[in-house]
Design a protein around this motif. Sequence first.
Motif, PDB file in Angstrom:
ATOM      1  N   LEU A 156       0.955  -1.160   0.200  1.00 34.16           N
ATOM      2  CA  LEU A 156       0.072  -0.112  -0.053  1.00 34.16           C
ATOM      3  C   LEU A 156       0.917   1.114   0.161  1.00 34.16           C
ATOM      4  N   ASP A 157       0.502   2.127  -0.643  1.00 33.84           N
ATOM      5  CA  ASP A 157       1.348   3.463  -0.935  1.00 33.84           C
ATOM      6  C   ASP A 157       0.906   4.352   0.014  1.00 33.84           C
ATOM      7  N   VAL A 158       1.358   4.118   1.413  1.00 35.93           N
ATOM      8  CA  VAL A 158       1.172   4.627   2.613  1.00 35.93           C
ATOM      9  C   VAL A 158       2.397   4.892   3.342  1.00 35.93           C
ATOM     10  N   PRO A 159       2.885   5.692   3.781  1.00 31.29           N
ATOM     11  CA  PRO A 159       4.230   5.797   4.706  1.00 31.29           C
ATOM     12  C   PRO A 159       3.941   4.926   6.007  1.00 31.29           C
ATOM     13  N   ASP A 160       4.839   4.350   6.169  1.00 30.55           N
ATOM     14  CA  ASP A 160       4.799   3.164   7.351  1.00 30.55           C
ATOM     15  C   ASP A 160       6.081   3.460   8.393  1.00 30.55           C
ATOM     16  N   ILE A 161       5.619   4.013   9.436  1.00 27.22           N
ATOM     17  CA  ILE A 161       6.956   4.142  10.599  1.00 27.22           C
ATOM     18  C   ILE A 161       6.616   3.047  11.359  1.00 27.22           C
ATOM     19  N   THR A 162       7.704   2.113  11.290  1.00 29.03           N
ATOM     20  CA  THR A 162       7.677   0.729  11.873  1.00 29.03           C
ATOM     21  C   THR A 162       8.774   0.242  12.804  1.00 29.03           C
ATOM     22  N   VAL A 163       8.681  -0.707  13.544  1.00 26.28           N
ATOM     23  CA  VAL A 163       9.649  -1.232  14.211  1.00 26.28           C
ATOM     24  C   VAL A 163      10.033  -2.572  13.630  1.00 26.28           C
ATOM     25  N   ASP A 164      11.612  -2.888  13.823  1.00 27.21           N
ATOM     26  CA  ASP A 164      12.095  -4.246  13.131  1.00 27.21           C
ATOM     27  C   ASP A 164      11.511  -5.196  13.931  1.00 27.21           C
ATOM     28  N   GLU A 165      10.200  -5.981  13.401  1.00 24.19           N
ATOM     29  CA  GLU A 165       9.696  -7.101  14.261  1.00 24.19           C
ATOM     30  C   GLU A 165      10.478  -8.535  14.029  1.00 24.19           C
ATOM     31  N   HIS A 166      11.129  -8.608  12.942  1.00 19.41           N
ATOM     32  CA  HIS A 166      12.269  -9.836  12.523  1.00 19.41           C
ATOM     33  C   HIS A 166      13.183  -9.675  13.475  1.00 19.41           C
ATOM     34  N   LEU A 167      13.942  -8.483  13.543  1.00 10.83           N
ATOM     35  CA  LEU A 167      14.916  -8.079  14.504  1.00 10.83           C
ATOM     36  C   LEU A 167      14.648  -8.346  15.863  1.00 10.83           C
ATOM     37  N   ALA A 168      13.388  -7.945  16.265  1.00 11.36           N
ATOM     38  CA  ALA A 168      13.024  -8.149  17.562  1.00 11.36           C
ATOM     39  C   ALA A 168      13.037  -9.929  17.927  1.00 11.36           C
ATOM     40  N   GLY A 169      12.521 -10.713  17.111  1.00  7.68           N
ATOM     41  CA  GLY A 169      12.556 -11.919  17.369  1.00  7.68           C
ATOM     42  C   GLY A 169      13.880 -12.529  17.516  1.00  7.68           C
ATOM     43  N   TYR A 170      14.658 -12.086  16.452  1.00  3.35           N
ATOM     44  CA  TYR A 170      16.013 -12.579  16.484  1.00  3.35           C
ATOM     45  C   TYR A 170      16.771 -12.173  17.741  1.00  3.35           C
ATOM     46  N   THR A 171      16.814 -10.998  18.232  1.00  2.00           N
ATOM     47  CA  THR A 171      17.353 -10.643  19.234  1.00  2.00           C
ATOM     48  C   THR A 171      16.958 -11.146  20.776  1.00  2.00           C
ATOM     49  N   ALA A 172      15.669 -11.253  20.758  1.00  2.00           N
ATOM     50  CA  ALA A 172      15.159 -12.052  22.180  1.00  2.00           C
ATOM     51  C   ALA A 172      15.703 -13.390  21.914  1.00  2.00           C
ATOM     52  N   ASP A 270      12.257 -21.816  36.427  1.00  4.14           N
ATOM     53  CA  ASP A 270      11.837 -22.981  35.539  1.00  4.14           C
ATOM     54  C   ASP A 270      11.488 -22.585  34.213  1.00  4.14           C
ATOM     55  N   LEU A 271      11.245 -21.429  33.923  1.00  6.84           N
ATOM     56  CA  LEU A 271      10.972 -20.536  32.821  1.00  6.84           C
ATOM     57  C   LEU A 271      11.143 -19.370  32.460  1.00  6.84           C
ATOM     58  N   SER A 272      12.139 -18.989  31.437  1.00  5.49           N
ATOM     59  CA  SER A 272      12.514 -17.693  31.197  1.00  5.49           C
ATOM     60  C   SER A 272      11.657 -17.033  30.426  1.00  5.49           C
ATOM     61  N   VAL A 273      11.222 -15.607  30.406  1.00  2.00           N
ATOM     62  CA  VAL A 273      10.305 -15.027  29.628  1.00  2.00           C
ATOM     63  C   VAL A 273      10.769 -13.735  28.943  1.00  2.00           C
ATOM     64  N   VAL A 274      10.439 -13.500  27.577  1.00  2.02           N
ATOM     65  CA  VAL A 274      11.061 -12.337  27.261  1.00  2.02           C
ATOM     66  C   VAL A 274       9.391 -11.746  26.601  1.00  2.02           C
ATOM     67  N   GLY A 275       9.560 -10.253  26.641  1.00  5.92           N
ATOM     68  CA  GLY A 275       8.459  -9.821  25.884  1.00  5.92           C
ATOM     69  C   GLY A 275       8.723  -8.627  25.159  1.00  5.92           C
ATOM     70  N   PHE A 276       7.834  -7.910  24.501  1.00  7.15           N
ATOM     71  CA  PHE A 276       8.074  -7.183  23.648  1.00  7.15           C
ATOM     72  C   PHE A 276       7.279  -5.692  23.577  1.00  7.15           C
TER      73      PHE A 276
END
Length: 341
Positions: A156-172, A270-276
């Motif tokens: 879609l030809d609309v400017p999108d200001i976004t966060v890198d979700e792929h990098l978030a999953g990779y970094t976590a 027992d379980l480590s947890v990472v959010g976003f």
Amino acid sequence: MAGLAEIARAAGVSVSTVSRVLNRRPGIKEETRQRVLEVVNQMPHTARGVGALRRTGVIGLLVPELSNPVFPAFAEALESRASLAGYATLLCNTRAAITEKEHVQMLVARGVEGMIFVSPEIANPDNDERRSRNYYEKLRAEGVRMVFVNGGAPTLDVPDITVDEHLAGYTATRHLLELGHRRIGFVSGPARALPSRLKRAGWAAALEEAGVEPEPALVAHAPFGARGGAEAVGELLDGPRPTAVLCSSDVMALGAMREARRRGLATPDDLSVVGFDDIPLAAYCQPALTTLAQPIHDMAAAAVDELARQLDPDKPGAATRFSRMFRPTLIVRESTAAPGA
């Protein structure tokens, strides 16, 4: 704008009724409200001057909900930046009593100059993407200026200001791998949601890079929210148990930690947890949540600045639409540790 009188004539109602509908006042029959909104929607915005090209100094801010703290945080940051840029704002909760489309109709009728959509309807996995795309393209063709924040609409030809979700999953996932975890689950939002798909791809990439086979059985999908986080982690804990999970949002992570505690499991022992997201509560829950922070204020500034550029035809680059992707930041707190720590 097209004028309340013109809308009233077309809808067969009084001017005061139109005003009450557009201002969401009570006491209007649903049939009447729908008739007024249908008239507003059918009027070509640019041809009738319903506000798409009008200089009013007002912009609309549309967020999908207010129960998740990340969206009020975005609204506050957007409003603050807009005020500095000389704009007043109108805030709309698009998944409350009326839909995003109805909010847009009212904003246009009230003469806003442009709109910023946070997680717009086109990013909602329950919607027909093609129909949503056609709707936004029609708005653009009628002169409505808009910017998406985390819109997830590359076609879609609309400017999108976004966060890198792929990098978030990779970094976590890298963080958990570096702590020694190998059975790392993903507490995901709906499978069709673009943020879920991108985070999952980042999760899988980090595992493969470390020589660990991504197991589909370690991915559980549920609606965004605390209840969804509890449901998804419960599904994972019913199978061969992971030692760590990354979650699609902090709110899902809080639900996951509560469900783990209900089952007698301690976080992070027992379980480590990472959010976003890094919502304010993330630093104050027990244990404090390790998370990936969205740079909300930087993203809000970029969104408002991009809309202001569109609204000023004399500004250099006004005809060019800019999209930007921001990097998330890993915030390590108390909810992650080595396996069995």
